[in-house]
Design an enzyme around this catalytic site. Structure first.
Site, PDB file in Angstrom:
ATOM      1  N   ASP A   1       0.864  -1.185   0.000  1.00 37.31           N
ATOM      2  CA  ASP A   1       0.000   0.000   0.000  1.00 37.31           C
ATOM      3  C   ASP A   1       0.903   1.238   0.000  1.00 37.31           C
ATOM      4  O   ASP A   1       1.694   1.424   0.933  1.00 37.31           O
ATOM      5  CB  ASP A   1      -0.871  -0.059   1.276  1.00 37.31           C
ATOM      6  CG  ASP A   1      -1.834   1.116   1.372  1.00 37.31           C
ATOM      7  OD1 ASP A   1      -1.670   2.099   0.630  1.00 37.31           O
ATOM      8  OD2 ASP A   1      -2.743   1.029   2.226  1.00 37.31           O
ATOM      9  N   ILE A   2       0.792   2.065  -1.043  1.00 39.88           N
ATOM     10  CA  ILE A   2       1.729   3.207  -1.115  1.00 39.88           C
ATOM     11  C   ILE A   2       1.475   4.253  -0.035  1.00 39.88           C
ATOM     12  O   ILE A   2       2.310   5.133   0.182  1.00 39.88           O
ATOM     13  CB  ILE A   2       1.789   3.865  -2.519  1.00 39.88           C
ATOM     14  CG1 ILE A   2       0.452   4.488  -2.937  1.00 39.88           C
ATOM     15  CG2 ILE A   2       2.281   2.904  -3.577  1.00 39.88           C
ATOM     16  CD1 ILE A   2       0.570   5.385  -4.181  1.00 39.88           C
TER      17      ILE A   2
ATOM     18  N   ALA B   1      -2.995   4.402  -8.368  1.00 37.46           N
ATOM     19  CA  ALA B   1      -3.682   5.696  -8.262  1.00 37.46           C
ATOM     20  C   ALA B   1      -5.071   5.498  -7.692  1.00 37.46           C
ATOM     21  O   ALA B   1      -5.638   4.406  -7.765  1.00 37.46           O
ATOM     22  CB  ALA B   1      -3.802   6.344  -9.644  1.00 37.46           C
ATOM     23  N   TYR B   2      -5.586   6.561  -7.129  1.00 34.28           N
ATOM     24  CA  TYR B   2      -7.010   6.637  -6.802  1.00 34.28           C
ATOM     25  C   TYR B   2      -7.636   7.343  -7.997  1.00 34.28           C
ATOM     26  O   TYR B   2      -7.351   8.511  -8.256  1.00 34.28           O
ATOM     27  CB  TYR B   2      -7.206   7.462  -5.528  1.00 34.28           C
ATOM     28  CG  TYR B   2      -8.648   7.611  -5.112  1.00 34.28           C
ATOM     29  CD1 TYR B   2      -9.185   6.816  -4.101  1.00 34.28           C
ATOM     30  CD2 TYR B   2      -9.480   8.551  -5.718  1.00 34.28           C
ATOM     31  CE1 TYR B   2     -10.514   6.956  -3.718  1.00 34.28           C
ATOM     32  CE2 TYR B   2     -10.807   8.681  -5.336  1.00 34.28           C
ATOM     33  CZ  TYR B   2     -11.312   7.876  -4.340  1.00 34.28           C
ATOM     34  OH  TYR B   2     -12.627   8.014  -3.956  1.00 34.28           O
TER      35      TYR B   2
ATOM     36  N   THR C   1      -2.204  12.747 -15.336  1.00 31.27           N
ATOM     37  CA  THR C   1      -3.385  12.713 -16.193  1.00 31.27           C
ATOM     38  C   THR C   1      -3.605  14.011 -16.968  1.00 31.27           C
ATOM     39  O   THR C   1      -3.170  15.089 -16.533  1.00 31.27           O
ATOM     40  CB  THR C   1      -4.620  12.452 -15.293  1.00 31.27           C
ATOM     41  OG1 THR C   1      -5.807  12.629 -16.052  1.00 31.27           O
ATOM     42  CG2 THR C   1      -4.683  13.407 -14.098  1.00 31.27           C
ATOM     43  N   ASP C   2      -4.335  13.905 -18.080  1.00 28.14           N
ATOM     44  CA  ASP C   2      -4.790  15.094 -18.821  1.00 28.14           C
ATOM     45  C   ASP C   2      -5.760  15.924 -17.978  1.00 28.14           C
ATOM     46  O   ASP C   2      -5.980  17.104 -18.262  1.00 28.14           O
ATOM     47  CB  ASP C   2      -5.471  14.674 -20.139  1.00 28.14           C
ATOM     48  CG  ASP C   2      -6.620  13.702 -19.946  1.00 28.14           C
ATOM     49  OD1 ASP C   2      -6.570  12.907 -18.972  1.00 28.14           O
ATOM     50  OD2 ASP C   2      -7.572  13.716 -20.741  1.00 28.14           O
TER      51      ASP C   2
ATOM     52  N   TYR D   1     -10.224  15.144  -8.398  1.00 28.11           N
ATOM     53  CA  TYR D   1      -9.285  14.121  -8.859  1.00 28.11           C
ATOM     54  C   TYR D   1      -8.079  14.799  -9.532  1.00 28.11           C
ATOM     55  O   TYR D   1      -6.921  14.499  -9.203  1.00 28.11           O
ATOM     56  CB  TYR D   1      -9.983  13.165  -9.837  1.00 28.11           C
ATOM     57  CG  TYR D   1      -9.042  12.302 -10.645  1.00 28.11           C
ATOM     58  CD1 TYR D   1      -8.384  11.214 -10.076  1.00 28.11           C
ATOM     59  CD2 TYR D   1      -8.800  12.575 -12.002  1.00 28.11           C
ATOM     60  CE1 TYR D   1      -7.513  10.423 -10.833  1.00 28.11           C
ATOM     61  CE2 TYR D   1      -7.936  11.793 -12.752  1.00 28.11           C
ATOM     62  CZ  TYR D   1      -7.302  10.724 -12.167  1.00 28.11           C
ATOM     63  OH  TYR D   1      -6.434   9.957 -12.911  1.00 28.11           O
TER      64      TYR D   1
ATOM     65  N   LYS E   1      -4.097  14.735  -8.420  1.00 32.24           N
ATOM     66  CA  LYS E   1      -3.007  14.270  -9.289  1.00 32.24           C
ATOM     67  C   LYS E   1      -1.969  15.388  -9.476  1.00 32.24           C
ATOM     68  O   LYS E   1      -0.774  15.124  -9.533  1.00 32.24           O
ATOM     69  CB  LYS E   1      -3.551  13.804 -10.650  1.00 32.24           C
ATOM     70  CG  LYS E   1      -4.417  12.557 -10.599  1.00 32.24           C
ATOM     71  CD  LYS E   1      -3.663  11.286 -10.209  1.00 32.24           C
ATOM     72  CE  LYS E   1      -2.856  10.702 -11.333  1.00 32.24           C
ATOM     73  NZ  LYS E   1      -2.239   9.395 -10.943  1.00 32.24           N
TER      74      LYS E   1
HETATM   75  N1  LIG Z   1      -7.575   5.101 -16.745  1.00 37.68           N
HETATM   76  C1  LIG Z   1      -7.446   6.251 -17.399  1.00 37.68           C
HETATM   77  O1  LIG Z   1      -8.218   6.559 -18.321  1.00 37.68           O
HETATM   78  C2  LIG Z   1      -6.320   7.205 -17.064  1.00 37.68           C
HETATM   79  C3  LIG Z   1      -6.230   8.432 -17.735  1.00 37.68           C
HETATM   80  C4  LIG Z   1      -5.162   9.287 -17.429  1.00 37.68           C
HETATM   81  C5  LIG Z   1      -4.214   8.931 -16.490  1.00 37.68           C
HETATM   82  N2  LIG Z   1      -4.350   7.735 -15.826  1.00 37.68           N
HETATM   83  C6  LIG Z   1      -3.341   7.377 -14.824  1.00 37.68           C
HETATM   84  O2  LIG Z   1      -2.635   6.235 -15.304  1.00 37.68           O
HETATM   85  C7  LIG Z   1      -2.236   5.414 -14.200  1.00 37.68           C
HETATM   86  C8  LIG Z   1      -2.678   3.976 -14.441  1.00 37.68           C
HETATM   87  O3  LIG Z   1      -4.103   3.910 -14.557  1.00 37.68           O
HETATM   88  P1  LIG Z   1      -4.869   2.523 -14.760  1.00 37.68           P
HETATM   89  O4  LIG Z   1      -6.001   2.775 -15.687  1.00 37.68           O
HETATM   90  O5  LIG Z   1      -3.884   1.436 -15.054  1.00 37.68           O
HETATM   91  O6  LIG Z   1      -5.470   2.331 -13.282  1.00 37.68           O
HETATM   92  P2  LIG Z   1      -5.981   0.979 -12.540  1.00 37.68           P
HETATM   93  O7  LIG Z   1      -6.199  -0.140 -13.495  1.00 37.68           O
HETATM   94  O8  LIG Z   1      -7.145   1.389 -11.696  1.00 37.68           O
HETATM   95  O9  LIG Z   1      -4.745   0.609 -11.640  1.00 37.68           O
HETATM   96  C9  LIG Z   1      -4.424   1.337 -10.497  1.00 37.68           C
HETATM   97  C10 LIG Z   1      -3.845   0.376  -9.526  1.00 37.68           C
HETATM   98  O10 LIG Z   1      -3.561   1.101  -8.311  1.00 37.68           O
HETATM   99  C11 LIG Z   1      -3.813   0.233  -7.235  1.00 37.68           C
HETATM  100  N3  LIG Z   1      -3.940   0.980  -6.005  1.00 37.68           N
HETATM  101  C12 LIG Z   1      -4.961   1.770  -5.583  1.00 37.68           C
HETATM  102  N4  LIG Z   1      -4.667   2.279  -4.374  1.00 37.68           N
HETATM  103  C13 LIG Z   1      -3.443   1.796  -4.010  1.00 37.68           C
HETATM  104  C14 LIG Z   1      -2.596   1.951  -2.887  1.00 37.68           C
HETATM  105  N5  LIG Z   1      -2.945   2.711  -1.835  1.00 37.68           N
HETATM  106  N6  LIG Z   1      -1.402   1.304  -2.860  1.00 37.68           N
HETATM  107  C15 LIG Z   1      -1.023   0.533  -3.898  1.00 37.68           C
HETATM  108  N7  LIG Z   1      -1.783   0.333  -4.991  1.00 37.68           N
HETATM  109  C16 LIG Z   1      -2.983   0.970  -5.054  1.00 37.68           C
HETATM  110  C17 LIG Z   1      -5.075  -0.488  -7.633  1.00 37.68           C
HETATM  111  O11 LIG Z   1      -5.224  -1.660  -6.886  1.00 37.68           O
HETATM  112  P3  LIG Z   1      -6.706  -2.244  -6.528  1.00 37.68           P
HETATM  113  O12 LIG Z   1      -7.471  -2.287  -7.801  1.00 37.68           O
HETATM  114  O13 LIG Z   1      -6.434  -3.548  -5.910  1.00 37.68           O
HETATM  115  O14 LIG Z   1      -7.296  -1.223  -5.602  1.00 37.68           O
HETATM  116  C18 LIG Z   1      -4.791  -0.765  -9.133  1.00 37.68           C
HETATM  117  O15 LIG Z   1      -4.127  -1.990  -9.305  1.00 37.68           O
HETATM  118  C19 LIG Z   1      -2.819   6.096 -12.945  1.00 37.68           C
HETATM  119  O16 LIG Z   1      -1.832   6.918 -12.379  1.00 37.68           O
HETATM  120  C20 LIG Z   1      -3.947   6.956 -13.490  1.00 37.68           C
HETATM  121  O17 LIG Z   1      -4.212   8.071 -12.666  1.00 37.68           O
HETATM  122  C21 LIG Z   1      -5.375   6.867 -16.103  1.00 37.68           C
END
Ligand SMILES: NC(=O)c1ccc[n+]([C@@H]2O[C@H](COP(=O)([O-])OP(=O)(O)OC[C@H]3O[C@@H](n4cnc5c(N)ncnc54)[C@H](OP(=O)(O)O)[C@@H]3O)[C@@H](O)[C@H]2O)c1
Length: 294
Positions: A34-35, A58-59, A99-100, A125, A129
């Site tokens: 857990d970060i 990320a959250y 993020t954008d 959010y 970020k």
């Molecule tokens: N998805 C988008 O469209 C998007 C767009 C722009 C930027 N981003 C950024 O890109 C990155 C990757 O996104 P993604 O879509 O791959 O997200 P994701 O599939 O939701 O993955 C995020 C991971 O973070 C984990 N996590 C949450 N809280 C944590 C904590 N306290 N300690 C350790 N791990 C934790 C989650 O674990 P659990 O599921 O087990 O909670 C999940 O495995 C993020 O930084 C996000 O903000 C995403």
């Protein structure tokens, strides 16, 4: 090379595991890792001699963050601070994702944002970020801070319970199952972004991580579209005749405001001659094949 991959079972983390040699990687996942737990991070990072920490955790519950901003800040800012601190102490490179949605405050914007543009988030959010970005940039120098947008990849976002492509296909299938005569879905046409395939993003980031060009990067697919245009292209590739109806954001009430235009330009990658990102249209058939839809 020893690399810690945080969030390795998430959407982007899953695709990093396809791109980076397995024997380099240590997979770290919530809740075992857990970060927000500073002591656990320090212990792990101090004892394992990592050269790179990749943080995809990320959250990302954009709407929930409006009511619970501290939940978002705990992961997206405090958690990132813990990582940045530990990486600085041990002289480890940190790759972190943003993020954008740090943009959007400029309502008249119609040209892509570069790394030089000043962020102005429109929701909690995005603010959380941006706070995480500031921590990384103010703490030390050996970071790759990567802003990306509209991710879709095989695993789907764990936080969001899928991705946009899966949502619209699920929606269409639901109508097929209940035998709706005239299938149609409504999609917003006044939010512009660049959909980005996580497998391409992982390949691009891996190329960048093998350099010493630390700093802030915009990394998305090439081009731009509205969510409506994205949906139209997905169903065109699926050879589906579903009707897609463009609607305005104002017709679709959600707790968090969204940017009307948050397209990012991969300006720094291009300057360095490192940009290998394809157009967003080119990536859709690859995703649909990977998921077995075509
Ligand atoms: N998805 C988008 O469209 C998007 C767009 C722009 C930027 N981003 C950024 O890109 C990155 C990757 O996104 P993604 O879509 O791959 O997200 P994701 O599939 O939701 O993955 C995020 C991971 O973070 C984990 N996590 C949450 N809280 C944590 C904590 N306290 N300690 C350790 N791990 C934790 C989650 O674990 P659990 O599921 O087990 O909670 C999940 O495995 C993020 O930084 C996000 O903000 C995403």
């Amino acid at each position: 090379m020893k690399i810690a991959l945080i969030g390795s079972s998430g959407q982007l983390g899953t695709d990093f595991r396809k791109v980076i040699p397995t024997d380099y990687l240590t997979d770290l996942n919530y809740p075992d890792f857990d970060i927000t737990n500073r002591h656990a991070i320090q212990k792990l990072i101090t004892h394992k001699n990592f050269e790179i920490v990749i943080n995809t955790a990320a959250y990302n519950l954009v709407d929930r963050a409006e009511d619970y901003p501290n939940e978002a800040l705990a992961v997206n800012c405090e958690g990132v601070k813990n990582l940045a601190y530990a990486c600085k102490e041990q002289d480890i490179k940190l790759a972190h994702f943003s993020t954008d949605y740090v943009f959007g405050g400029d309502k008249n914007r119609h040209t892509p944002y570069t790394e030089k543009d000043k962020p102005a988030p429109v929701n909690k959010y995005g603010q959380s970020k941006l706070a995480g970005e500031n921590v990384v940039q103010n703490f030390f120098k050996k970071y790759f801070l990567i802003r990306t947008s509209g991710l879709f990849g095989e695993a789907g976002s764990r936080g969001k319970g899928g991705n946009f492509v899966e949502s619209i296909i699920r929606n269409a299938k639901k109508q097929e199952n209940i035998k709706v005569k005239k299938q149609e879905i409504k999609v917003v046409d006044d939010q512009y972004l660049t959909p980005t395939y996580t497998l391409d993003l992982a390949k691009q980031v891996w190329k960048l991580l093998q350099t010493k060009y630390y700093g802030l990067y915009h990394i998305t697919s090439e081009g731009e579209c509205s969510w409506y245009e994205f949906a139209r292209e997905v169903f065109r590739c699926l050879d589906s005749d579903i009707r897609i109806i463009p609607i305005k954001t104002s017709e679709y009430s959600l707790p968090a405001a969204r940017p009307g235009y948050s397209v990012l330009e991969n300006a720094e990658l291009k300057r360095l001659g490192l940009n290998i990102m394809r157009s967003w249209q080119e990536t859709i058939p690859d995703y649909l094949k990977e998921k077995g839809y075509i």
